[in-house]
Design an enzyme around this catalytic site. Structure first.
Site, PDB file in Angstrom:
ATOM      1  N   SER A   1      10.768  -4.337  -8.275  1.00 48.58           N
ATOM      2  CA  SER A   1      10.452  -5.780  -8.384  1.00 48.58           C
ATOM      3  C   SER A   1      11.652  -6.860  -8.421  1.00 48.58           C
ATOM      4  O   SER A   1      12.724  -6.442  -8.775  1.00 48.58           O
ATOM      5  CB  SER A   1       9.746  -6.058  -9.941  1.00 48.58           C
ATOM      6  OG  SER A   1       9.668  -7.398 -10.019  1.00 48.58           O
TER       7      SER A   1
ATOM      8  N   TYR B   1       9.831  -5.783 -18.873  1.00 50.13           N
ATOM      9  CA  TYR B   1       9.173  -5.189 -17.611  1.00 50.13           C
ATOM     10  C   TYR B   1      10.235  -5.234 -16.366  1.00 50.13           C
ATOM     11  O   TYR B   1      10.394  -3.998 -15.979  1.00 50.13           O
ATOM     12  CB  TYR B   1       8.186  -6.366 -17.016  1.00 50.13           C
ATOM     13  CG  TYR B   1       7.979  -6.268 -15.501  1.00 50.13           C
ATOM     14  CD1 TYR B   1       7.014  -5.196 -15.241  1.00 50.13           C
ATOM     15  CD2 TYR B   1       8.143  -7.120 -14.561  1.00 50.13           C
ATOM     16  CE1 TYR B   1       6.481  -4.871 -13.984  1.00 50.13           C
ATOM     17  CE2 TYR B   1       7.845  -6.988 -13.338  1.00 50.13           C
ATOM     18  CZ  TYR B   1       7.033  -5.839 -13.128  1.00 50.13           C
ATOM     19  OH  TYR B   1       6.654  -5.621 -11.693  1.00 50.13           O
TER      20      TYR B   1
HETATM   21  N1  NAD Z   1       2.120  -8.707  -7.330  1.00 49.23           N
HETATM   22  C1  NAD Z   1       3.500  -8.924  -7.365  1.00 49.23           C
HETATM   23  O1  NAD Z   1       3.728  -9.916  -7.018  1.00 49.23           O
HETATM   24  C2  NAD Z   1       4.543  -7.918  -7.791  1.00 49.23           C
HETATM   25  C3  NAD Z   1       5.599  -8.133  -7.788  1.00 49.23           C
HETATM   26  C4  NAD Z   1       6.674  -7.136  -7.991  1.00 49.23           C
HETATM   27  C5  NAD Z   1       6.436  -5.927  -8.124  1.00 49.23           C
HETATM   28  N2  NAD Z   1       4.900  -5.488  -8.317  1.00 49.23           N
HETATM   29  C6  NAD Z   1       4.654  -4.275  -8.690  1.00 49.23           C
HETATM   30  O2  NAD Z   1       3.839  -3.431  -7.375  1.00 49.23           O
HETATM   31  C7  NAD Z   1       2.928  -2.726  -8.223  1.00 49.23           C
HETATM   32  C8  NAD Z   1       1.718  -3.215  -7.808  1.00 49.23           C
HETATM   33  O3  NAD Z   1       1.344  -4.457  -8.307  1.00 49.23           O
HETATM   34  P1  NAD Z   1      -0.165  -5.160  -8.280  1.00 49.23           P
HETATM   35  O4  NAD Z   1       0.344  -6.594  -8.120  1.00 49.23           O
HETATM   36  O5  NAD Z   1      -1.168  -4.635  -7.243  1.00 49.23           O
HETATM   37  O6  NAD Z   1      -0.756  -4.898  -9.809  1.00 49.23           O
HETATM   38  P2  NAD Z   1      -2.166  -4.469 -10.206  1.00 49.23           P
HETATM   39  O7  NAD Z   1      -1.997  -4.507 -11.709  1.00 49.23           O
HETATM   40  O8  NAD Z   1      -3.100  -5.121  -9.500  1.00 49.23           O
HETATM   41  O9  NAD Z   1      -2.042  -3.018  -9.918  1.00 49.23           O
HETATM   42  C9  NAD Z   1      -1.837  -1.773 -10.519  1.00 49.23           C
HETATM   43  C10 NAD Z   1      -2.655  -0.908 -10.762  1.00 49.23           C
HETATM   44  O10 NAD Z   1      -2.298   0.190 -11.331  1.00 49.23           O
HETATM   45  C11 NAD Z   1      -3.308   0.696 -12.223  1.00 49.23           C
HETATM   46  N3  NAD Z   1      -2.513   1.362 -13.435  1.00 49.23           N
HETATM   47  C12 NAD Z   1      -1.752   0.783 -14.506  1.00 49.23           C
HETATM   48  N4  NAD Z   1      -1.235   1.616 -15.085  1.00 49.23           N
HETATM   49  C13 NAD Z   1      -1.741   3.100 -14.790  1.00 49.23           C
HETATM   50  C14 NAD Z   1      -1.506   4.229 -15.430  1.00 49.23           C
HETATM   51  N5  NAD Z   1      -1.040   4.707 -16.452  1.00 49.23           N
HETATM   52  N6  NAD Z   1      -2.006   5.190 -14.660  1.00 49.23           N
HETATM   53  C15 NAD Z   1      -2.949   5.040 -13.558  1.00 49.23           C
HETATM   54  N7  NAD Z   1      -3.117   4.004 -12.926  1.00 49.23           N
HETATM   55  C16 NAD Z   1      -2.426   2.693 -13.751  1.00 49.23           C
HETATM   56  C17 NAD Z   1      -4.027  -0.531 -12.667  1.00 49.23           C
HETATM   57  O11 NAD Z   1      -5.095  -0.302 -13.222  1.00 49.23           O
HETATM   58  C18 NAD Z   1      -3.841  -1.348 -11.553  1.00 49.23           C
HETATM   59  O12 NAD Z   1      -5.071  -1.319 -10.795  1.00 49.23           O
HETATM   60  C19 NAD Z   1       3.298  -2.767  -9.505  1.00 49.23           C
HETATM   61  O13 NAD Z   1       4.093  -1.659  -9.668  1.00 49.23           O
HETATM   62  C20 NAD Z   1       3.946  -3.938  -9.988  1.00 49.23           C
HETATM   63  O14 NAD Z   1       4.724  -3.954 -11.231  1.00 49.23           O
HETATM   64  C21 NAD Z   1       4.184  -6.648  -7.962  1.00 49.23           C
END
Ligand code: NAD
Length: 323
Positions: free
Chosen positions: A129, A154
């Site tokens: 991130s 986080y």
């Molecule tokens: N969207 C952004 O801008 C952004 C920026 C930086 C990092 N990220 C990282 O990218 C990744 C995906 O992000 P996103 O935006 O798609 O988020 P999101 O919350 O839409 O997707 C994450 C998914 O992981 C699942 N999940 C969470 N904990 C879990 C567990 N213990 N076991 C199984 N499934 C689990 C959730 O149900 C969710 O569907 C994450 O690691 C997030 O931290 C996202």
């Protein structure tokens, strides 16, 4: 035929990555997700519905913090690649519920590493991130800057993941890559992030919260660019004594929050009611990705303009809500 595990497959980025992989005929995708209720579960089901039934796709509802289930899955499937996106996301929520982050991002991540160690894969690519650039980072953020002063729990868990992965790369020769995503937006996006929150509030005539009185900048990155980067990086396996790499993946073009709001107002055809608020704990005033390392490695960097990306998001938002 290659077999790829995508964790967090019902999530915003996970769904889009599965969609892209399934467009290739020689790829089998196994998606897992615990479908937790951090935000509307029906949105997660709707995302999954776009994948289920497609040739080469299988889904298992599973928690990455459940080690016996993870071990069984890896033993049975023998994955070639793992794209690990499941995590507890969100900077602000980590101040309210740190245990959710410890469970998914620390224990869950340990399970992913252990599974890849015992049932070896060619490459583990996982979501880092931009938030790891906390206090003391200078813009644009480059991967060789120190990232040891996180301003949210986080961010601390995301930085910890990189160090944990590096130790497995060193100890077990497991190729690992962290992709530091910068504020991802687009169709099927996240309801807890500004593009969705603002669009929703503007359409409903509710006030939007403008933090730090609007004096913020974000390097907004369109989902298709993120997916392109993820898939290219998957095939670019780190080698050498320490097969571990980190790449920023951002648009390299920070946008003022007020300009972002104006654009959203224009696309929604209405003015936002704005509530100006101070800076929130855990937030940073600017994110700005240096992306030359990614370009050198895989010949690609994000480039979708915010205007066209947000236009596609607002169009999708209207159709998802039947507006
Ligand atoms: N969207 C952004 O801008 C952004 C920026 C930086 C990092 N990220 C990282 O990218 C990744 C995906 O992000 P996103 O935006 O798609 O988020 P999101 O919350 O839409 O997707 C994450 C998914 O992981 C699942 N999940 C969470 N904990 C879990 C567990 N213990 N076991 C199984 N499934 C689990 C959730 O149900 C969710 O569907 C994450 O690691 C997030 O931290 C996202």
């Amino acid at each position: 035929m290659i077999k790829v595990l995508v964790t967090g497959a019902a999530g915003f980025i996970g769904r889009a990555v599965c969609d892209k992989l399934l467009a290739q005929t020689d790829v089998q995708v196994v998606g897992i997700d615990n479908l937790n209720d951090y935000y509307a579960v029906e949105l997660k089901h709707a995302r999954l519905a776009t994948l289920q039934g497609r040739p080469g796709f299988a889904f298992h509802k599973m928690d990455i913090a459940d080690w016996p289930a993870m071990r069984q899955l890896f033993q049975a499937e023998k994955f070639d690649y793992v794209i690990h996106l499941a995590a507890q996301a969100g900077v602000r929520y980590s101040l309210q519920n740190p245990h959710a982050y410890a469970e998914s991002n620390l224990l869950g991540f340990t399970n992913v590493l252990e599974a890849c160690r015992h049932y070896p894969v060619k490459h583990l690519v996982f979501a880092g991130s931009s938030s790891v650039y906390g206090c003391g980072s200078s813009v644009p953020f480059s991967e060789d800057q120190r990232a040891d002063h996180p301003v949210s729990f986080y961010a601390a868990t995301k930085r910890a993941n990189e160090l944990m992965a590096a130790s497995y790369s060193h100890l077990y020769d497991l190729p690992t890559t962290s992709l530091r995503f910068f504020t991802v937006y687009g169709p099927w996006g996240r309801p807890d992030m500004a593009p969705w929150l603002f669009t929703d509030a503007i359409f409903q005539g509710r006030p939007i919260k403008v933090f730090n009185h609007g004096k913020m900048q974000r390097d907004f990155t369109y989902i298709d660019d993120i997916v392109e980067g993820v898939v290219r990086v998957m095939e670019h396996v780190p080698t050498g004594e320490l097969p571990h790499t980190i790449y920023n993946i951002g648009n390299h073009q920070p946008v003022e929050l007020m300009a972002f709001i104006e654009l959203t107002e224009r696309l929604c055809g209405r003015e936002a009611v704005k509530t100006y608020l101070p800076m929130q704990d855990g937030d940073v005033p600017i994110t700005y990705a240096e992306t030359s390392r990614l370009r050198q490695a895989v010949g690609f960097t994000p480039s979708t303009s915010l205007d066209s990306g947000m236009a596609r998001f607002v169009e999708w938002f209207r159709s998802y809500h039947g507006m």
